[in-house]
Write a protein that holds these residues in place. Structure first.
Motif, PDB file in Angstrom:
ATOM      1  N   MET A 144       0.790  -1.226   0.000  1.00 55.91           N
ATOM      2  CA  MET A 144       0.000   0.000   0.000  1.00 55.91           C
ATOM      3  C   MET A 144       0.833   1.293   0.000  1.00 55.91           C
ATOM      4  O   MET A 144       0.510   2.234  -0.732  1.00 55.91           O
ATOM      5  CB  MET A 144      -0.973   0.005   1.184  1.00 55.91           C
ATOM      6  CG  MET A 144      -2.117  -0.976   1.077  1.00 55.91           C
ATOM      7  SD  MET A 144      -3.213  -0.611  -0.327  1.00 55.91           S
ATOM      8  CE  MET A 144      -2.668  -1.852  -1.486  1.00 55.91           C
ATOM      9  N   PRO A 145       1.917   1.412   0.792  1.00 56.52           N
ATOM     10  CA  PRO A 145       2.699   2.659   0.741  1.00 56.52           C
ATOM     11  C   PRO A 145       3.276   2.938  -0.650  1.00 56.52           C
ATOM     12  O   PRO A 145       3.331   4.087  -1.093  1.00 56.52           O
ATOM     13  CB  PRO A 145       3.818   2.428   1.763  1.00 56.52           C
ATOM     14  CG  PRO A 145       3.250   1.427   2.715  1.00 56.52           C
ATOM     15  CD  PRO A 145       2.406   0.526   1.864  1.00 56.52           C
ATOM     16  N   PHE A 146       3.690   1.880  -1.352  1.00 58.61           N
ATOM     17  CA  PHE A 146       4.245   2.044  -2.702  1.00 58.61           C
ATOM     18  C   PHE A 146       3.145   2.449  -3.680  1.00 58.61           C
ATOM     19  O   PHE A 146       3.369   3.260  -4.587  1.00 58.61           O
ATOM     20  CB  PHE A 146       4.905   0.746  -3.165  1.00 58.61           C
ATOM     21  CG  PHE A 146       6.072   0.336  -2.323  1.00 58.61           C
ATOM     22  CD1 PHE A 146       7.339   0.839  -2.575  1.00 58.61           C
ATOM     23  CD2 PHE A 146       5.912  -0.539  -1.253  1.00 58.61           C
ATOM     24  CE1 PHE A 146       8.429   0.473  -1.787  1.00 58.61           C
ATOM     25  CE2 PHE A 146       6.993  -0.908  -0.463  1.00 58.61           C
ATOM     26  CZ  PHE A 146       8.243  -0.398  -0.732  1.00 58.61           C
ATOM     27  N   LEU A 147       1.949   1.903  -3.479  1.00 63.52           N
ATOM     28  CA  LEU A 147       0.837   2.241  -4.360  1.00 63.52           C
ATOM     29  C   LEU A 147       0.403   3.688  -4.180  1.00 63.52           C
ATOM     30  O   LEU A 147       0.220   4.415  -5.158  1.00 63.52           O
ATOM     31  CB  LEU A 147      -0.350   1.306  -4.096  1.00 63.52           C
ATOM     32  CG  LEU A 147      -1.615   1.619  -4.905  1.00 63.52           C
ATOM     33  CD1 LEU A 147      -1.361   1.450  -6.392  1.00 63.52           C
ATOM     34  CD2 LEU A 147      -2.778   0.739  -4.449  1.00 63.52           C
ATOM     35  N   THR A 148       0.233   4.129  -2.924  1.00 62.86           N
ATOM     36  CA  THR A 148      -0.219   5.510  -2.705  1.00 62.86           C
ATOM     37  C   THR A 148       0.823   6.519  -3.172  1.00 62.86           C
ATOM     38  O   THR A 148       0.473   7.571  -3.727  1.00 62.86           O
ATOM     39  CB  THR A 148      -0.557   5.752  -1.226  1.00 62.86           C
ATOM     40  OG1 THR A 148       0.556   5.376  -0.414  1.00 62.86           O
ATOM     41  CG2 THR A 148      -1.773   4.955  -0.804  1.00 62.86           C
ATOM     42  N   ALA A 169       2.711   4.708 -16.587  1.00 63.10           N
ATOM     43  CA  ALA A 169       2.929   4.412 -15.173  1.00 63.10           C
ATOM     44  C   ALA A 169       1.836   3.507 -14.623  1.00 63.10           C
ATOM     45  O   ALA A 169       2.038   2.813 -13.619  1.00 63.10           O
ATOM     46  CB  ALA A 169       2.997   5.701 -14.367  1.00 63.10           C
ATOM     47  N   MET A 170       0.679   3.508 -15.265  1.00 60.30           N
ATOM     48  CA  MET A 170      -0.399   2.589 -14.893  1.00 60.30           C
ATOM     49  C   MET A 170      -0.364   1.318 -15.729  1.00 60.30           C
ATOM     50  O   MET A 170      -0.650   0.223 -15.232  1.00 60.30           O
ATOM     51  CB  MET A 170      -1.755   3.288 -15.052  1.00 60.30           C
ATOM     52  CG  MET A 170      -1.989   4.421 -14.075  1.00 60.30           C
ATOM     53  SD  MET A 170      -3.680   5.080 -14.132  1.00 60.30           S
ATOM     54  CE  MET A 170      -3.675   5.946 -15.707  1.00 60.30           C
ATOM     55  N   VAL A 171       0.003   1.464 -16.998  1.00 60.32           N
ATOM     56  CA  VAL A 171      -0.008   0.318 -17.904  1.00 60.32           C
ATOM     57  C   VAL A 171       1.057  -0.714 -17.540  1.00 60.32           C
ATOM     58  O   VAL A 171       0.780  -1.921 -17.495  1.00 60.32           O
ATOM     59  CB  VAL A 171       0.190   0.790 -19.364  1.00 60.32           C
ATOM     60  CG1 VAL A 171       0.460  -0.405 -20.287  1.00 60.32           C
ATOM     61  CG2 VAL A 171      -1.022   1.564 -19.845  1.00 60.32           C
ATOM     62  N   VAL A 172       2.275  -0.252 -17.280  1.00 64.35           N
ATOM     63  CA  VAL A 172       3.390  -1.180 -17.033  1.00 64.35           C
ATOM     64  C   VAL A 172       3.121  -2.120 -15.859  1.00 64.35           C
ATOM     65  O   VAL A 172       3.218  -3.352 -16.005  1.00 64.35           O
ATOM     66  CB  VAL A 172       4.717  -0.399 -16.830  1.00 64.35           C
ATOM     67  CG1 VAL A 172       5.819  -1.341 -16.349  1.00 64.35           C
ATOM     68  CG2 VAL A 172       5.126   0.281 -18.130  1.00 64.35           C
ATOM     69  N   CYS A 176       2.216  -6.290 -16.007  1.00 69.52           N
ATOM     70  CA  CYS A 176       2.995  -7.243 -15.199  1.00 69.52           C
ATOM     71  C   CYS A 176       2.083  -8.092 -14.326  1.00 69.52           C
ATOM     72  O   CYS A 176       2.286  -9.301 -14.184  1.00 69.52           O
ATOM     73  CB  CYS A 176       4.000  -6.496 -14.324  1.00 69.52           C
ATOM     74  SG  CYS A 176       5.357  -5.746 -15.239  1.00 69.52           S
ATOM     75  N   ASN A 177       1.064  -7.455 -13.763  1.00 71.14           N
ATOM     76  CA  ASN A 177       0.122  -8.199 -12.925  1.00 71.14           C
ATOM     77  C   ASN A 177      -0.633  -9.245 -13.736  1.00 71.14           C
ATOM     78  O   ASN A 177      -0.836 -10.379 -13.273  1.00 71.14           O
ATOM     79  CB  ASN A 177      -0.859  -7.226 -12.276  1.00 71.14           C
ATOM     80  CG  ASN A 177      -1.761  -7.888 -11.262  1.00 71.14           C
ATOM     81  OD1 ASN A 177      -2.784  -8.476 -11.617  1.00 71.14           O
ATOM     82  ND2 ASN A 177      -1.402  -7.798  -9.997  1.00 71.14           N
ATOM     83  N   ILE A 178      -1.057  -8.862 -14.930  1.00 64.87           N
ATOM     84  CA  ILE A 178      -1.795  -9.785 -15.796  1.00 64.87           C
ATOM     85  C   ILE A 178      -0.924 -10.992 -16.156  1.00 64.87           C
ATOM     86  O   ILE A 178      -1.396 -12.137 -16.221  1.00 64.87           O
ATOM     87  CB  ILE A 178      -2.269  -9.063 -17.074  1.00 64.87           C
ATOM     88  CG1 ILE A 178      -3.323  -8.009 -16.707  1.00 64.87           C
ATOM     89  CG2 ILE A 178      -2.836 -10.043 -18.093  1.00 64.87           C
ATOM     90  CD1 ILE A 178      -3.684  -7.062 -17.834  1.00 64.87           C
ATOM     91  N   ILE A 179       0.365 -10.751 -16.392  1.00 65.47           N
ATOM     92  CA  ILE A 179       1.297 -11.837 -16.726  1.00 65.47           C
ATOM     93  C   ILE A 179       1.542 -12.736 -15.519  1.00 65.47           C
ATOM     94  O   ILE A 179       1.597 -13.978 -15.637  1.00 65.47           O
ATOM     95  CB  ILE A 179       2.632 -11.260 -17.239  1.00 65.47           C
ATOM     96  CG1 ILE A 179       2.413 -10.536 -18.574  1.00 65.47           C
ATOM     97  CG2 ILE A 179       3.687 -12.361 -17.386  1.00 65.47           C
ATOM     98  CD1 ILE A 179       3.621  -9.750 -19.047  1.00 65.47           C
ATOM     99  N   SER A 202       3.397  -5.962  -8.745  1.00 58.78           N
ATOM    100  CA  SER A 202       3.042  -4.904  -9.708  1.00 58.78           C
ATOM    101  C   SER A 202       3.098  -3.525  -9.051  1.00 58.78           C
ATOM    102  O   SER A 202       3.449  -2.542  -9.701  1.00 58.78           O
ATOM    103  CB  SER A 202       1.648  -5.163 -10.291  1.00 58.78           C
ATOM    104  OG  SER A 202       0.627  -4.863  -9.363  1.00 58.78           O
ATOM    105  N   TYR A 203       2.769  -3.449  -7.764  1.00 54.40           N
ATOM    106  CA  TYR A 203       2.880  -2.168  -7.056  1.00 54.40           C
ATOM    107  C   TYR A 203       4.334  -1.693  -7.006  1.00 54.40           C
ATOM    108  O   TYR A 203       4.626  -0.505  -7.202  1.00 54.40           O
ATOM    109  CB  TYR A 203       2.355  -2.299  -5.622  1.00 54.40           C
ATOM    110  CG  TYR A 203       0.859  -2.487  -5.493  1.00 54.40           C
ATOM    111  CD1 TYR A 203      -0.006  -2.221  -6.552  1.00 54.40           C
ATOM    112  CD2 TYR A 203       0.299  -2.933  -4.289  1.00 54.40           C
ATOM    113  CE1 TYR A 203      -1.373  -2.398  -6.421  1.00 54.40           C
ATOM    114  CE2 TYR A 203      -1.069  -3.101  -4.156  1.00 54.40           C
ATOM    115  CZ  TYR A 203      -1.903  -2.841  -5.215  1.00 54.40           C
ATOM    116  OH  TYR A 203      -3.255  -3.011  -5.081  1.00 54.40           O
ATOM    117  N   PHE A 204       5.248  -2.607  -6.724  1.00 55.39           N
ATOM    118  CA  PHE A 204       6.676  -2.267  -6.695  1.00 55.39           C
ATOM    119  C   PHE A 204       7.153  -1.765  -8.054  1.00 55.39           C
ATOM    120  O   PHE A 204       7.893  -0.788  -8.152  1.00 55.39           O
ATOM    121  CB  PHE A 204       7.512  -3.485  -6.285  1.00 55.39           C
ATOM    122  CG  PHE A 204       7.298  -3.937  -4.870  1.00 55.39           C
ATOM    123  CD1 PHE A 204       6.941  -3.039  -3.879  1.00 55.39           C
ATOM    124  CD2 PHE A 204       7.447  -5.265  -4.528  1.00 55.39           C
ATOM    125  CE1 PHE A 204       6.743  -3.455  -2.568  1.00 55.39           C
ATOM    126  CE2 PHE A 204       7.251  -5.697  -3.213  1.00 55.39           C
ATOM    127  CZ  PHE A 204       6.901  -4.794  -2.236  1.00 55.39           C
TER     128      PHE A 204
END
Length: 451
Positions: A144-148, A169-172, A176-179, A202-204
């Protein structure tokens, strides 16, 4: 680095397209990766896994609302400062955004771990849903801290005019999450924990993408230590303008809590899972108007700060027109392919059949929701924090909650879904009246400036 100056010069229609499409594309990919979680969990974990996601999502959304509110509140200030050629103020705003967003998120994460059981039960982890929700929540909370941080900085990047960078910045991380989802969930047979680890990674990745962007120096904005100094006045401005975004996100969480309990009471775990499916489909249907709203906010803030009021008015009127058209097309497509869309997430025929009428009720008012979102974003852009907050609360709390309770009391699960349509109609009528009044005020400013 000259991208921001285009906000005051480009043709409004072209500018709306230029700013909104990347934002909408980024939102679309984010929605797709959330749907990927739901798809893989629904098919390889089952209905209880879907219900677990449905419970955890609003709790995570509540924490995410810190980053969203601070990010969008500060974005309006940054755009206005850049429009007034005050780069020092823009950087000070960004520095204070990072301080308060990360600080508040760390506190929220600590509360999440300490009161985990109580929170999950409060958010609707009833019966057999609890262990599925717990295994997902325990892992996702660390990111969460990395996401916010990423949400704050992403909004700042967009406010300067770097719409494509904000999109990537949202797509990358989403890609990665989808993969990673099928690798962890299916390949490593990790179930709910696999979905959580894929999201955490994916947040990282999103965090490091934006760090690299700033290190490359392709922006007027700076994260230098000299700007990371707490200033109460700036913080107050950020929180005031961000209150509408926070209310928008937090209200969604409150509604989800209420719905999870009402649906469990009237329909059990399956009805809770239905909400998990429908909420994802609603996100998919609304990503264009959310992207349009973010683009509109940036353009209006910049031009209002620069005293170009006619451009502000043109942005609003064009934004509403395009939003209604696009959302009308989406509603037709959603209704036409209702069974195919719900079948993406599950093989359970009962879940599919219950999801279809739910989707109709939730999405019926989608075309005119454009007016409500535009009104709220317009108020934020003009630094009218109280108006933006009130417009948000009208739709999400003041009308939605009473309608849900009343309709579900008389008509059960079916009434719950129908309540969405009627609460939207009433709240949007109020938003339309507000927007008409404010545009008249803007017309007077235009007349005075012309003289």
């Amino acid at each position: 680095m000259a991208a921001s100056t285009d906000l005051g010069k480009d043709n409004i229609k072209q500018l709306l397209f230029k700013m909104s499409v990347p934002a909408a594309a980024g939102m679309m990919v984010m929605v797709i990766y959330q749907m990927a979680d739901t798809f893989f969990i629904g098919r390889w974990v089952g209905t209880l896994g879907l219900a677990g996601i449905s419970v955890v999502s609003p709790l995570i959304l509540m924490i995410q609302s810190i980053g969203m509110s601070v990010g969008m509140g500060g974005a309006a200030l940054i755009s206005s400062a850049l429009g007034g050629k005050n780069r020092q103020k823009a950087n000070e705003v960004l520095g204070n955004q990072v301080i308060i967003a990360v600080g508040l998120t760390i506190i929220a994460v600590g509360i999440g771990f300490f009161f985990e059981r109580e929170l999950l039960l409060f958010f609707g982890a009833n019966g057999d849903i609890y262990p599925y929700a717990e295994s997902y929540f325990n892992i996702i909370l660390w990111g969460m801290p990395f996401l916010t941080w990423s949400m704050v900085v992403n909004n700042a990047v967009r406010s300067e005019g770097h719409a494509k960078t904000a999109m990537f910045a949202m797509v990358v991380p989403s890609v990665c999450n989808i993969i990673l989802d099928p690798i962890f969930i299916i390949g490593l047979d990790m179930g709910m924990e696999g979905a959580a680890y894929a999201t955490l990674i994916s947040y990282f990745i999103g965090f490091f993408f934006l760090v690299i962007f700033f290190l490359r120096g392709k922006t007027h904005l700076s994260l230098a230590s000299k700007y990371l100094k707490y200033q109460q006045k700036i913080v107050n401005e950020i929180l005031a303008l961000g209150s509408a975004s926070f209310a928008r996100q937090a209200a969604s969480s409150v509604i989800a809590i209420i719905l999870n309990h009402i649906l469990f009471e009237h329909g059990g775990e399956v009805s809770v899972a239905v909400y998990g499916v429908v909420s994802r489909l609603f996100l998919l249907a609304t990503f264009p108007i959310i992207g349009l709203g973010q683009g509109l906010l940036t353009i209006c803030s910049f031009n209002y700060g620069a005293g170009k009021y006619q451009r502000v008015k043109d942005t609003v009127t064009n934004g509403i027109k395009y939003g209604v058209i696009v959302n009308s097309i989406i509603v037709v497509l959603v209704f036409f392919f209702d069974e195919e869309l719900t079948s993406l997430f599950t093989k359970d025929q009962q879940l599919i059949q219950e999801s279809i009428p739910a989707m109709w009720g939730v999405m019926a008012a989608l075309p005119i929701i454009t007016i409500g979102i535009t009104a709220s974003m317009f108020a934020q852009a003009l630094a009218k924090a109280r108006d933006a907050l009130l417009l948000t609360l009208l739709r999400q709390l003041f009308f939605r909650i009473p309608f849900v309770y009343i309709f579900s009391h008389f008509w059960g699960v079916t009434g719950t879904w129908v309540s969405f349509f009627f609460s939207d109609l009433v709240s949007i009528a109020f938003a339309a009246v507000y927007l008409k009044r404010e545009l008249k005020k803007l017309s007077k400013k235009i007349s005075i400036s012309d003289e």
